[in-house]
Design a protein around this motif. Structure first.
Motif, PDB file in Angstrom:
ATOM      1  N   GLN A 110       0.837  -1.207   0.000  1.00 46.42           N
ATOM      2  CA  GLN A 110       0.000   0.000   0.000  1.00 46.42           C
ATOM      3  C   GLN A 110       0.869   1.254   0.000  1.00 46.42           C
ATOM      4  N   GLN A 111       2.005   1.209   0.711  1.00 42.05           N
ATOM      5  CA  GLN A 111       2.911   2.356   0.738  1.00 42.05           C
ATOM      6  C   GLN A 111       3.502   2.638  -0.637  1.00 42.05           C
ATOM      7  N   ARG A 112       3.537   1.597  -1.495  1.00 38.87           N
ATOM      8  CA  ARG A 112       4.148   1.741  -2.826  1.00 38.87           C
ATOM      9  C   ARG A 112       3.107   1.646  -3.944  1.00 38.87           C
ATOM     10  N   GLU A 113       1.865   1.905  -3.599  1.00 33.74           N
ATOM     11  CA  GLU A 113       0.790   1.823  -4.590  1.00 33.74           C
ATOM     12  C   GLU A 113       1.078   2.749  -5.771  1.00 33.74           C
ATOM     13  N   GLY A 114       0.933   2.201  -6.973  1.00 36.02           N
ATOM     14  CA  GLY A 114       1.199   2.958  -8.178  1.00 36.02           C
ATOM     15  C   GLY A 114       2.635   2.883  -8.646  1.00 36.02           C
ATOM     16  N   PHE A 130       9.434  -4.819 -10.058  1.00 38.40           N
ATOM     17  CA  PHE A 130      10.156  -6.044  -9.729  1.00 38.40           C
ATOM     18  C   PHE A 130      10.906  -5.909  -8.405  1.00 38.40           C
ATOM     19  N   GLY A 131      11.498  -4.743  -8.175  1.00 40.92           N
ATOM     20  CA  GLY A 131      12.253  -4.533  -6.939  1.00 40.92           C
ATOM     21  C   GLY A 131      11.396  -4.674  -5.697  1.00 40.92           C
ATOM     22  N   GLU A 132      10.148  -4.207  -5.787  1.00 42.55           N
ATOM     23  CA  GLU A 132       9.234  -4.317  -4.641  1.00 42.55           C
ATOM     24  C   GLU A 132       8.903  -5.781  -4.343  1.00 42.55           C
ATOM     25  N   PHE A 133       8.741  -6.578  -5.401  1.00 42.21           N
ATOM     26  CA  PHE A 133       8.460  -7.995  -5.182  1.00 42.21           C
ATOM     27  C   PHE A 133       9.666  -8.720  -4.579  1.00 42.21           C
TER      28      PHE A 133
END
Length: 380
Positions: free
Chosen positions: A129-133, A137-140
């Motif tokens: 949610q903090q990175r919505e939008g 790949f890095g987030e995963f």
């Protein structure tokens, strides 16, 4: 001096306000069924199970009253606390039955891995949610690291069942967050090839002295026993053989409540916890098992409906993951009791005896109710 009195009707409304009626009705049916089966499986534990049920429902109600945004804000503290406690277990934990899973804090003795069943999906839902939008790949990759740390700590205890549930909880959030099928398909193919190889070469792989590297010796025995329970009918295979006999002997309509011979002659091991589904199938037959499956299916359907209309990305991910955790509990438990999956110590959700698991599951229901309540308030 003014005296404040709350009208009984207003009091009842205040109590029922956070409750989602369909979820609560389905949960009540499951908890009632649990008590009926428990009376047959282990009457001596009925009083304790009633207390467990009361505590679990109270915590569900408290959780349902907490705004979903507040729940997500607790994600980081709960996750960090859980990891610290798991490290504490690795360093100072008590060993019981060959496993180091408990931590004695002086006042209370806790099993920190249970906390991660809730903290893990909360953490990853908050993270995405903090990175919505801007989820790439890095987030995963980072989400995978956040998941791997507690799972690795739980595996080393060792506790394969709990590590499976915590891993599943995190993977569901990652999947719902939009993980590409290009990454999922190779993992599935590797799993299929691995399982196929075990089945095809089981006779060779299960020979004494063959080290599977990634699994401990007792875990290897569980898999090998699944492939051929008759190889150790009075040892490792006893659980599977007796539970499948109980399920099959129940027939269409069962032997009747408290009339199960496998149950009351003590052939079913752990009949009040992991193998309680065998007790139910023996005494209530295929019809009883199908009714249970129908109620569980409706509970899952209601959870997914709440997830589909949740107001934010974080609450959608959280509701979807918690609902699928219920599915994982049921699938793994019924699979191992019927001889389809290895025995890994996962209880039947809302039915098996045990306070910790029941509290965890009911807190999950409370989170779903909180999310649904927030949506209803936003529309009013």
């Amino acid at each position: 001096m003014m005296e404040f009195r709350l009208h009984p009707v207003a009091l009842i409304r205040a109590i029922l306000r956070p409750i989602d009626p369909p979820l609560f009705l389905l949960l009540t049916v499951l908890l009632a069924a649990a008590l009926v089966v428990m009376q047959s499986a282990s009457p001596a534990r009925m009083e304790a199970q009633l207390v467990n049920t009361g505590v679990a429902l109270a915590l569900m109600w408290v959780t349902a009253r907490i705004p979903s945004a507040r729940l997500l804000s607790l994600a980081m503290p709960l996750y960090v606390l859980g990891v610290v406690l798991l490290v504490g277990v690795a360093l100072f934990g008590e060993i019981s039955k060959g496993a180091q899973r408990w931590l004695d804090l002086g006042v209370v003795r806790i099993q920190p891995s249970e906390l991660m069943k809730i903290a893990m999906p909360l953490m990853l839902a908050w993270f995405f949610q903090q990175r919505e939008g801007a989820i790439g790949f890095g987030e995963f990759v980072l989400a995978g690291v956040l998941l791997a740390v507690p799972v690795a700590l739980i595996v080393t205890q060792p506790d394969l069942g709990t590590s499976l549930l915590v891993a599943a909880a995190g993977l569901y959030v990652i999947f719902f967050a939009g993980l590409s099928w290009k990454l999922i398909v190779p993992l599935v193919l590797v799993a299929v090839v691995g399982l196929g190889s075990i089945v095809a070469f089981g006779d060779t792989l299960c020979q004494p002295g063959v080290d599977w590297q990634v699994l401990r010796e007792y875990q290897k025995h569980r898999v090998c026993t699944l492939l051929d329970p008759t190889s150790d009918p009075l040892g490792k295979g006893f659980h599977i053989i007796q539970s499948t006999i109980a399920i099959g002997s129940g027939g269409m309509f069962g032997k009747g409540w408290m009339q199960g011979t496998q149950t009351h002659l003590s052939f079913i091991p752990e009949r009040h916890t992991d193998f309680i589904f065998a007790v139910m199938a023996e005494e209530f037959g295929l019809i009883g098992a199908l009714v249970l499956l129908a109620v569980l299916f409706m509970l899952l359907l209601r959870g997914l409906m709440i997830a589909a209309v949740a107001p934010t990305l974080g609450t959608r991910l959280l509701a979807g993951a918690i609902t699928m955790i219920f599915f994982t509990y049921a699938f793994v438990n019924m699979g191992m009791v019927s001889g389809i999956l290895p025995v890994v110590g996962v209880p039947l959700p809302f039915i098996s005896y045990g306070g910790t698991a029941l509290v965890t599951l009911c807190v999950g229901v409370g989170i779903l109710m909180s999310i649904q309540r927030e949506r209803a308030l936003s529309q009013s």
